[in-house]
Design an enzyme around this catalytic site. Structure first.
Site, PDB file in Angstrom:
ATOM      1  N   HIS A  64       0.819  -1.214   0.000  1.00 39.46           N
ATOM      2  CA  HIS A  64       0.000   0.000   0.000  1.00 39.46           C
ATOM      3  C   HIS A  64       0.853   1.265   0.000  1.00 39.46           C
ATOM      4  O   HIS A  64       0.359   2.334   0.334  1.00 39.46           O
ATOM      5  CB  HIS A  64      -0.920   0.012   1.219  1.00 39.46           C
ATOM      6  N   HIS A  65       2.133   1.138  -0.385  1.00 41.08           N
ATOM      7  CA  HIS A  65       2.982   2.341  -0.353  1.00 41.08           C
ATOM      8  C   HIS A  65       2.494   3.373  -1.368  1.00 41.08           C
ATOM      9  O   HIS A  65       2.776   4.550  -1.253  1.00 41.08           O
ATOM     10  CB  HIS A  65       4.457   1.989  -0.620  1.00 41.08           C
ATOM     11  N   LYS A  70      -2.749  -2.446  -7.847  1.00 45.79           N
ATOM     12  CA  LYS A  70      -3.116  -2.805  -9.222  1.00 45.79           C
ATOM     13  C   LYS A  70      -2.593  -4.185  -9.549  1.00 45.79           C
ATOM     14  O   LYS A  70      -1.471  -4.534  -9.203  1.00 45.79           O
ATOM     15  CB  LYS A  70      -2.441  -1.785 -10.163  1.00 45.79           C
ATOM     16  N   LYS A  94       7.236  -4.511 -10.337  1.00 45.81           N
ATOM     17  CA  LYS A  94       7.086  -4.161 -11.755  1.00 45.81           C
ATOM     18  C   LYS A  94       6.657  -2.694 -11.903  1.00 45.81           C
ATOM     19  O   LYS A  94       7.221  -1.946 -12.691  1.00 45.81           O
ATOM     20  CB  LYS A  94       6.014  -5.077 -12.359  1.00 45.81           C
ATOM     21  N   ASP A  99       7.996   2.980 -13.202  1.00 47.21           N
ATOM     22  CA  ASP A  99       7.448   4.251 -12.686  1.00 47.21           C
ATOM     23  C   ASP A  99       5.953   4.401 -12.920  1.00 47.21           C
ATOM     24  O   ASP A  99       5.479   5.464 -13.338  1.00 47.21           O
ATOM     25  CB  ASP A  99       8.195   5.447 -13.306  1.00 47.21           C
ATOM     26  N   LYS A 106      -2.922  -8.738  -6.880  1.00 49.20           N
ATOM     27  CA  LYS A 106      -3.257  -9.784  -7.856  1.00 49.20           C
ATOM     28  C   LYS A 106      -4.489 -10.522  -7.367  1.00 49.20           C
ATOM     29  O   LYS A 106      -4.733 -10.620  -6.165  1.00 49.20           O
ATOM     30  CB  LYS A 106      -2.100 -10.789  -7.976  1.00 49.20           C
ATOM     31  N   SER A 361      -2.565   0.109 -18.686  1.00 47.23           N
ATOM     32  CA  SER A 361      -3.668   0.124 -17.710  1.00 47.23           C
ATOM     33  C   SER A 361      -3.646   1.434 -16.923  1.00 47.23           C
ATOM     34  O   SER A 361      -4.691   2.010 -16.601  1.00 47.23           O
ATOM     35  CB  SER A 361      -3.524  -1.038 -16.719  1.00 47.23           C
TER      36      SER A 361
HETATM   37  P1  NAD Z   1      -3.860 -16.153 -22.056  1.00 46.48           P
HETATM   38  O1  NAD Z   1      -4.816 -16.956 -21.280  1.00 46.48           O
HETATM   39  O2  NAD Z   1      -4.381 -15.169 -23.040  1.00 46.48           O
HETATM   40  O3  NAD Z   1      -2.833 -17.099 -22.855  1.00 46.48           O
HETATM   41  C1  NAD Z   1      -2.034 -18.096 -22.289  1.00 46.48           C
HETATM   42  C2  NAD Z   1      -1.761 -19.141 -23.348  1.00 46.48           C
HETATM   43  O4  NAD Z   1      -0.797 -20.088 -22.841  1.00 46.48           O
HETATM   44  C3  NAD Z   1      -3.000 -19.950 -23.743  1.00 46.48           C
HETATM   45  O5  NAD Z   1      -3.123 -19.955 -25.151  1.00 46.48           O
HETATM   46  C4  NAD Z   1      -2.716 -21.351 -23.181  1.00 46.48           C
HETATM   47  O6  NAD Z   1      -3.304 -22.367 -23.949  1.00 46.48           O
HETATM   48  C5  NAD Z   1      -1.197 -21.398 -23.245  1.00 46.48           C
HETATM   49  N1  NAD Z   1      -0.563 -22.370 -22.333  1.00 46.48           N
HETATM   50  C6  NAD Z   1      -0.868 -22.671 -21.063  1.00 46.48           C
HETATM   51  N2  NAD Z   1      -0.030 -23.593 -20.572  1.00 46.48           N
HETATM   52  C7  NAD Z   1       0.841 -23.885 -21.563  1.00 46.48           C
HETATM   53  C8  NAD Z   1       1.953 -24.771 -21.676  1.00 46.48           C
HETATM   54  N3  NAD Z   1       2.354 -25.533 -20.682  1.00 46.48           N
HETATM   55  N4  NAD Z   1       2.618 -24.806 -22.855  1.00 46.48           N
HETATM   56  C9  NAD Z   1       2.246 -24.030 -23.896  1.00 46.48           C
HETATM   57  N5  NAD Z   1       1.199 -23.166 -23.837  1.00 46.48           N
HETATM   58  C10 NAD Z   1       0.512 -23.111 -22.692  1.00 46.48           C
HETATM   59  O7  NAD Z   1      -2.922 -15.453 -20.959  1.00 46.48           O
HETATM   60  P2  NAD Z   1      -2.062 -14.133 -21.118  1.00 46.48           P
HETATM   61  O8  NAD Z   1      -2.892 -12.980 -20.684  1.00 46.48           O
HETATM   62  O9  NAD Z   1      -1.418 -14.125 -22.452  1.00 46.48           O
HETATM   63  O10 NAD Z   1      -0.967 -14.364 -19.966  1.00 46.48           O
HETATM   64  C11 NAD Z   1       0.187 -15.155 -20.189  1.00 46.48           C
HETATM   65  C12 NAD Z   1       1.233 -14.801 -19.134  1.00 46.48           C
HETATM   66  O11 NAD Z   1       1.536 -13.396 -19.218  1.00 46.48           O
HETATM   67  C13 NAD Z   1       0.824 -15.042 -17.686  1.00 46.48           C
HETATM   68  O12 NAD Z   1       1.957 -15.427 -16.939  1.00 46.48           O
HETATM   69  C14 NAD Z   1       0.354 -13.687 -17.229  1.00 46.48           C
HETATM   70  O13 NAD Z   1       0.454 -13.524 -15.816  1.00 46.48           O
HETATM   71  C15 NAD Z   1       1.359 -12.801 -17.941  1.00 46.48           C
HETATM   72  N6  NAD Z   1       0.923 -11.408 -18.104  1.00 46.48           N
HETATM   73  C16 NAD Z   1      -0.238 -11.099 -18.752  1.00 46.48           C
HETATM   74  C17 NAD Z   1      -0.603  -9.771 -18.903  1.00 46.48           C
HETATM   75  C18 NAD Z   1      -1.831  -9.356 -19.684  1.00 46.48           C
HETATM   76  O14 NAD Z   1      -1.994  -8.148 -19.927  1.00 46.48           O
HETATM   77  N7  NAD Z   1      -2.671 -10.274 -20.113  1.00 46.48           N
HETATM   78  C19 NAD Z   1       0.188  -8.750 -18.347  1.00 46.48           C
HETATM   79  C20 NAD Z   1       1.382  -9.100 -17.710  1.00 46.48           C
HETATM   80  C21 NAD Z   1       1.736 -10.425 -17.591  1.00 46.48           C
END
Ligand code: NAD
Length: 468
Positions: A64-65, A70, A94, A99, A106, A361
């Site tokens: 909460h700093h 988010k 992150k 910044d 989460k 965002s």
């Molecule tokens: P998503 O659900 O849109 O896509 C994830 C994809 O990974 C899916 O197509 C799924 O079938 C595939 N998958 C799952 N397990 C797998 C495996 N073992 N081997 C191969 N493919 C596999 O999710 P996303 O939003 O793209 O998020 C992906 C990662 O990015 C997560 O770690 C998430 O925390 C991170 N992330 C997402 C965002 C965002 O804006 N969506 C932001 C920052 C970080």
């Protein structure tokens, strides 16, 4: 033999390693690491067949700093308290690295979204939102969710609609980001994380000295890459890399993995995935043993974009990529990180590289609480100014611009252009900041990103004098 650790412990291990390079005392560091609020809720879902199922869900506010906190909401069977705490902590660091003035949070619901109808998913999302509201874990000034693994703009729209029904907050639109455009979303948010991954990798590859150390030429063009997970982040990372001339040679999805050293057509593969539900069997590619096998194939850049702990003690020694672009959160365990690093590879860490999502965002949240679209006030004014300058150029030279040239040269910046410019600026500046720290302390990029985050968060705690 070394072992892999639990996710939250992994994040704290990386934090501790970096903390040794900072000025803060043990007590303050312990406060920075701990999760301020952890909420575990259960609620009933009435399924379409009338049966009742108990749903487990979490929301963690790590720090909460800065407020609001988010962080995304994940729908996956891996969701538990440890994972949510780890991801919330990563969000704090992150945001600090790039910044973005938020604390980290989460959320997650332990479900496999493929097992539920759209109506059931809507009921789950609305009930979760209601529970968050009741516990004060959502609001434009307190805690603002976003999409993550398994969720998208659709779920964010449901969250906003539910929030609006129970809150009369004038800034209600800012209670969640990653919304559909028609509900206060922003142009460029869907692709933001992948776009940021691209800008980060592009910046890393533009450093001649660093590329020389890896035995690579500077620039993106001609570099080969493999992506794990063709979801939102994986697809968009691959799209922008391909557009810049990189060659996608391997892909991993749930049904297996494929490889072709001559390149794989991304858009055709996406069509194929839509039709068949997977990537294996796509023409011209070799199907490998399982989903993980392709991670060990030859390439310049490996982009894990699925889930955590994918590069671990089982495969670390076999990873051949020279650059690991961590698009997913926590894809490399700390022990695997050491092994891959000792081979001389450059690991561009998650707590920097996938920050494009939270950066845009932040822009969306600003738009929501300002109640005005970026570019609305200045676009026309800018265009008119450019036109006046072009008219002067025409009068003092022999050059007459065509209508098309005038339209291109005198274009004012709208929301999309401003978002893209803000995102690129953030990713480029932050990369250079952490790369300088890396060289200054002779550490890896992950440690450098943590040093940057700890210095920024710790500095705020010191200024606040929060300890009564
Ligand atoms: P998503 O659900 O849109 O896509 C994830 C994809 O990974 C899916 O197509 C799924 O079938 C595939 N998958 C799952 N397990 C797998 C495996 N073992 N081997 C191969 N493919 C596999 O999710 P996303 O939003 O793209 O998020 C992906 C990662 O990015 C997560 O770690 C998430 O925390 C991170 N992330 C997402 C965002 C965002 O804006 N969506 C932001 C920052 C970080």
């Amino acid at each position: 033999m070394m072992s892999d650790y639990k996710f939250y412990e992994q994040v704290n291990k990386a934090f501790d390693k970096a903390a040794a390079y900072t000025r803060f005392d043990k007590g303050l560091l312990a406060q920075m690491k701990s999760c301020n609020d952890v909420l575990h809720i259960t609620f009933p879902l009435e399924r379409d067949d009338g049966s009742i199922e108990v749903i487990h869900a979490w929301r963690v506010e790590h720090s909460h700093h800065k407020l609001p906190t988010k962080g995304g909401i994940r729908y996956a069977m891996t969701v538990n308290e440890d994972e949510t705490m780890a991801l919330a902590a990563l969000m704090t660091y992150k945001c600090a690295v790039v910044d973005v003035p938020f604390g980290g949070a989460k959320g997650g619901i332990r479900i496999n979204k493929n097992n539920y109808s759209d109506e059931e998913l809507e009921r789950i999302t609305r009930r979760y939102t209601f529970q968050l509201y009741k516990k004060n874990f959502i609001g434009p000034g307190s805690d603002v969710p976003a999409p993550d693994y398994g969720t998208s703009a659709r779920e964010m729209g449901w969250i906003l609609d539910t929030f609006r029904q129970i809150s009369s907050d004038i800034d209600a639109e800012g209670c969640v980001t990653g919304k559909p455009l028609s509900q206060g979303g922003i142009r460029g948010r869907t692709e933001a994380t992948g776009r940021g991954v691209f800008f980060g990798i592009e910046e890393a590859c533009s450093n001649t000295e660093d590329m020389k150390e890896l035995g690579l030429e500077p620039g993106i063009e001609g570099k080969t890459f493999i992506v794990q997970g063709l979801g939102n982040v994986g697809y968009h990372s691959a799209k922008y890399l391909t557009e810049a001339g990189a060659i996608m040679v391997g892909v991993a999805e749930m049904d297996g993995s494929i490889y072709n050293s001559n390149g794989i057509d991304l858009e055709k593969l996406m069509e194929y995935k839509k039709e068949t539900g997977g990537v294996t069997g796509f023409e011209g590619t070799t199907k490998l043993k399982d989903s993980w096998a392709v991670l060990e194939e030859e390439c310049d850049i490996l982009i894990p974009a699925a889930l955590e702990n994918q590069l671990n003690m089982k495969n670390a020694k076999k990873i051949k990529a020279k650059i690991i672009g961590e698009a997913a959160n926590g894809p490399t365990t700390s022990d695997a990180h050491e092994i891959i690093k000792s081979r001389g590879a450059l690991i561009i860490p998650d707590n920097y590289l996938n920050a494009g999502g939270v950066t845009v965002s932040y822009f969306e949240w600003l738009k929501n609480i300002q109640h005005v679209r970026f570019g609305r006030m200045g676009k026309r004014f800018e265009e008119d100014s450019f036109k006046r300058i072009l008219t002067v150029i025409e009068t003092i030279s022999d050059r007459n611009f065509t209508q098309k040239e005038l339209e291109t040269l005198a274009r004012g910046a709208g929301e999309r252009e401003l978002v893209d410019s803000g995102l690129k600026d953030t990713m480029v500046n932050s990369y250079n900041e952490i790369n300088e720290l890396r060289k200054l302390h002779n550490v890896d990029l992950r440690t450098a990103a943590f040093i940057s985050a700890i210095n920024k968060v710790g500095g705020i705690y010191e200024q606040m004098g929060i300890f009564p």
